[in-house]
Write a protein that holds these residues in place. Structure first.
Motif, PDB file in Angstrom:
ATOM      1  N   VAL A 293      27.004 -16.489  22.618  1.00 13.79           N
ATOM      2  CA  VAL A 293      25.840 -17.047  21.905  1.00 13.79           C
ATOM      3  C   VAL A 293      25.085 -18.393  22.625  1.00 13.79           C
ATOM      4  CG1 VAL A 293      24.347 -18.190  19.725  1.00 13.79           C
ATOM      5  CG2 VAL A 293      25.887 -15.699  19.606  1.00 13.79           C
ATOM      6  N   LEU A 294      26.074 -19.501  22.736  1.00 15.52           N
ATOM      7  CA  LEU A 294      25.893 -20.779  23.146  1.00 15.52           C
ATOM      8  C   LEU A 294      25.351 -20.811  25.077  1.00 15.52           C
ATOM      9  CD1 LEU A 294      29.085 -23.080  21.734  1.00 15.52           C
ATOM     10  CD2 LEU A 294      26.797 -23.173  21.678  1.00 15.52           C
ATOM     11  N   THR A 295      26.398 -19.627  25.463  1.00 10.57           N
ATOM     12  CA  THR A 295      25.979 -19.894  26.912  1.00 10.57           C
ATOM     13  C   THR A 295      24.355 -19.184  27.083  1.00 10.57           C
ATOM     14  OG1 THR A 295      27.875 -18.448  27.290  1.00 10.57           O
ATOM     15  CG2 THR A 295      26.481 -18.088  28.992  1.00 10.57           C
ATOM     16  N   VAL A 296      23.797 -17.755  25.893  1.00 11.11           N
ATOM     17  CA  VAL A 296      22.523 -17.836  26.059  1.00 11.11           C
ATOM     18  C   VAL A 296      21.573 -18.735  26.359  1.00 11.11           C
ATOM     19  CG1 VAL A 296      20.646 -15.680  25.076  1.00 11.11           C
ATOM     20  CG2 VAL A 296      23.361 -15.062  25.790  1.00 11.11           C
ATOM     21  N   LEU A 297      22.431 -19.941  24.939  1.00  9.60           N
ATOM     22  CA  LEU A 297      20.952 -21.042  24.709  1.00  9.60           C
ATOM     23  C   LEU A 297      21.525 -21.448  25.383  1.00  9.60           C
ATOM     24  CD1 LEU A 297      22.537 -21.128  21.204  1.00  9.60           C
ATOM     25  CD2 LEU A 297      20.046 -20.302  21.430  1.00  9.60           C
ATOM     26  N   ILE A 298      22.272 -21.741  26.589  1.00 12.96           N
ATOM     27  CA  ILE A 298      22.239 -22.881  27.779  1.00 12.96           C
ATOM     28  C   ILE A 298      21.495 -22.583  28.897  1.00 12.96           C
ATOM     29  CG2 ILE A 298      23.740 -24.020  29.224  1.00 12.96           C
ATOM     30  CD1 ILE A 298      26.003 -24.629  27.303  1.00 12.96           C
ATOM     31  N   SER A 299      21.809 -21.459  29.112  1.00 16.07           N
ATOM     32  CA  SER A 299      21.124 -20.686  30.122  1.00 16.07           C
ATOM     33  C   SER A 299      19.131 -20.664  29.823  1.00 16.07           C
ATOM     34  CB  SER A 299      21.545 -18.970  30.820  1.00 16.07           C
ATOM     35  OG  SER A 299      22.754 -19.006  30.682  1.00 16.07           O
ATOM     36  N   THR A 300      19.109 -20.379  28.703  1.00 21.33           N
ATOM     37  CA  THR A 300      17.820 -20.404  28.265  1.00 21.33           C
ATOM     38  C   THR A 300      17.025 -21.770  28.362  1.00 21.33           C
ATOM     39  OG1 THR A 300      18.226 -18.464  26.859  1.00 21.33           O
ATOM     40  CG2 THR A 300      16.277 -20.324  26.222  1.00 21.33           C
ATOM     41  N   VAL A 301      18.344 -22.689  28.174  1.00 27.98           N
ATOM     42  CA  VAL A 301      17.862 -24.260  28.125  1.00 27.98           C
ATOM     43  C   VAL A 301      17.079 -24.812  29.957  1.00 27.98           C
ATOM     44  CG1 VAL A 301      18.398 -26.874  27.942  1.00 27.98           C
ATOM     45  CG2 VAL A 301      17.765 -24.445  26.486  1.00 27.98           C
ATOM     46  N   VAL A 302      18.961 -24.475  31.393  1.00 22.31           N
ATOM     47  CA  VAL A 302      18.273 -23.900  32.238  1.00 22.31           C
ATOM     48  C   VAL A 302      16.572 -23.683  32.539  1.00 22.31           C
ATOM     49  CG1 VAL A 302      19.535 -23.862  34.368  1.00 22.31           C
ATOM     50  CG2 VAL A 302      21.165 -24.577  32.267  1.00 22.31           C
ATOM     51  N   MET A 303      16.348 -22.266  32.033  1.00 18.16           N
ATOM     52  CA  MET A 303      15.530 -21.395  32.408  1.00 18.16           C
ATOM     53  C   MET A 303      14.089 -22.355  32.469  1.00 18.16           C
ATOM     54  SD  MET A 303      16.807 -18.859  34.648  1.00 18.16           S
ATOM     55  CE  MET A 303      15.480 -18.639  35.128  1.00 18.16           C
ATOM     56  N   VAL A 304      14.061 -22.890  31.358  1.00 22.69           N
ATOM     57  CA  VAL A 304      12.808 -23.343  30.834  1.00 22.69           C
ATOM     58  C   VAL A 304      13.058 -24.745  31.611  1.00 22.69           C
ATOM     59  CG1 VAL A 304      12.238 -25.207  29.081  1.00 22.69           C
ATOM     60  CG2 VAL A 304      12.964 -22.499  28.421  1.00 22.69           C
ATOM     61  N   ALA A 305      14.082 -25.302  32.024  1.00 19.67           N
ATOM     62  CA  ALA A 305      14.265 -26.880  32.867  1.00 19.67           C
ATOM     63  C   ALA A 305      13.325 -26.932  33.639  1.00 19.67           C
ATOM     64  CB  ALA A 305      15.344 -27.342  32.448  1.00 19.67           C
ATOM     65  N   ILE A 306      13.890 -25.526  34.394  1.00 21.89           N
ATOM     66  CA  ILE A 306      13.252 -25.345  36.516  1.00 21.89           C
ATOM     67  C   ILE A 306      12.035 -25.221  35.816  1.00 21.89           C
ATOM     68  CG2 ILE A 306      13.691 -23.232  37.831  1.00 21.89           C
ATOM     69  CD1 ILE A 306      16.003 -23.434  36.800  1.00 21.89           C
ATOM     70  N   TYR A 307      11.499 -24.182  34.825  1.00 20.33           N
ATOM     71  CA  TYR A 307       9.922 -23.840  35.530  1.00 20.33           C
ATOM     72  C   TYR A 307       9.069 -25.160  35.108  1.00 20.33           C
ATOM     73  CZ  TYR A 307      10.221 -18.352  35.648  1.00 20.33           C
ATOM     74  OH  TYR A 307      10.316 -17.489  36.061  1.00 20.33           O
ATOM     75  N   GLY A 308      10.011 -25.818  34.229  1.00 23.90           N
ATOM     76  CA  GLY A 308       9.146 -27.730  33.591  1.00 23.90           C
ATOM     77  C   GLY A 308       9.015 -27.815  34.437  1.00 23.90           C
ATOM     78  N   ALA A 309      10.325 -28.151  35.271  1.00 26.52           N
ATOM     79  CA  ALA A 309      10.659 -29.366  36.790  1.00 26.52           C
ATOM     80  C   ALA A 309       9.164 -28.978  37.937  1.00 26.52           C
ATOM     81  CB  ALA A 309      12.062 -29.333  37.148  1.00 26.52           C
ATOM     82  N   GLY A 310       8.974 -26.941  37.321  1.00 23.53           N
ATOM     83  CA  GLY A 310       7.898 -26.768  38.708  1.00 23.53           C
ATOM     84  C   GLY A 310       6.480 -26.674  38.230  1.00 23.53           C
ATOM     85  N   ILE A 311       6.546 -26.510  37.132  1.00 25.91           N
ATOM     86  CA  ILE A 311       5.295 -27.449  37.052  1.00 25.91           C
ATOM     87  C   ILE A 311       5.280 -28.802  37.140  1.00 25.91           C
ATOM     88  CG2 ILE A 311       3.981 -27.467  34.587  1.00 25.91           C
ATOM     89  CD1 ILE A 311       4.744 -24.931  33.181  1.00 25.91           C
TER      90      ILE A 311
END
Length: 319
Positions: A293-311
């Motif tokens: 569960v923690l791995t899924v949450l961390i990976s989700t946060v990383v993906m959101v951060a990557i897309y946020g950085a792209g925006i």
């Protein structure tokens, strides 16, 4: 849920287990013992052989000079089938053994492989690419080019009866007073182009894309698994191999689920990932579930951060 109970429940539902409780316990105990037992090679033959290829005389199962098996004989249907499968990388007997052990004892099999029993099992990355290709073939359907004209005529009739829905309206923004599009228009265009590029890469290189996605999850997951009860000094490279084998196991169950159109097998594929990691690590069920569960949450946060950085990059480059 332990693999033992899953397998036992399925066998009982199919009528393969005796209703007697004592006999069932004995069978389950024997199955558990088999799960923990590593693969055992056949004992060396004490008979003297003469190699049919290089004429070397030796004692054992394989020629020490050219490596040919002592059991080489006349061709049979079984040998012809193995030679045919070998063209696709599946003729080695270790492939079938690997498929069986990944389905019934995945975590223990992975531990055996990391401890040195590499010749007994099919290489993990080679199996990964083969199963990915097979999975795509199953998902897209088997087509041998038969009845193409009939198929085209049927598709034409279906389109005439059920016309397609109108295409979505293109993305539009009102222009400002200077006759230029606002910043958000260019940001949206950048994101759409990025999505198209990613979809193109995923469609053209499905196996590579799947492998890179898997590697992305290994980084946060290794933080929790780097010190397991079974392998206290687990290396990152070893953990990557373990997750590749786990992914292979998931693909096996998923392919079977797609072929049989079974929702139960799809659910079992997800549950088996949990079982494999528990067997491999030796952690408790709660700890394995919490780490996942923690791995899924961390990976989700990383993906959101990557897309946020792209925006953010797209926004500031458009200013």
């Amino acid at each position: 849920m332990d693999i033992l109970r899953i397998f036992a429940g399925g066998m009982k539902a199919l009528g393969f287990l005796d209703s007697d409780k004592e006999k069932r316990k004995k069978w389950l105990r024997a199955f558990r013992i088999w799960q923990h037992r590593p693969y055992e090679l056949k004992p060396l033959s004490e008979e003297r052989h003469t190699c049919a290829s290089c004429k070397t005389e030796y004692v054992g199962n394989f020629c020490p000079r050219c490596g040919q098996s002592a059991g080489v004989g006349r061709f049979s249907f079984k040998k012809a089938l193995l030679l045919f499968l070998d063209v696709w990388g599946m003729g080695n007997r270790s492939m079938f053994r690997s498929l069986r052990d990944l389905m019934l004892r995945p975590g223990y099999m992975i531990r055996d492989y990391l401890r040195g029993m590499q010749s007994a099992y099919f290489p993990p990355f080679k199996m990964f690419f083969l199963l990915t290709a097979l999975s795509l073939l199953v998902q897209n359907g088997f087509s041998f080019g038969l009845g193409e004209e009939n198929g085209q005529q049927q598709n034409t009739e279906e389109v005439a009866q059920n016309p397609p829905a109108p295409a979505a309206a293109p993305l539009t923004f009102d222009m400002d007073n200077n006759g230029e599009h606002p910043i958000r228009y260019y940001i949206a265009q950048k994101l759409m182009n990025f999505t198209k590029v990613m979809d193109s890469i995923r469609n053209k290189n499905a196996a590579i894309f799947a492998l890179l996605t898997l590697l992305m999850f290994t980084v946060p997951l290794y933080y929790f698994w780097r010190k397991t009860p079974t392998i206290p000094d687990l290396r990152y490279s070893e953990f990557v191999v373990a997750l590749v084998y786990t992914s292979n196991m998931y693909s096996i169950y998923s392919i079977a689920a797609n072929l049989l159109n079974s929702s139960l097998l799809k659910l079992l594929a997800v549950l088996m990932v949990f079982v494999a990691l528990k067997q491999f690590s030796g952690f408790s069920k709660k700890r394995v579930l919490g780490h996942l569960v923690l791995t899924v949450l961390i990976s989700t946060v990383v993906m959101v951060a990557i897309y946020g950085a792209g925006i953010a990059v797209a926004y500031y480059t458009m200013k």
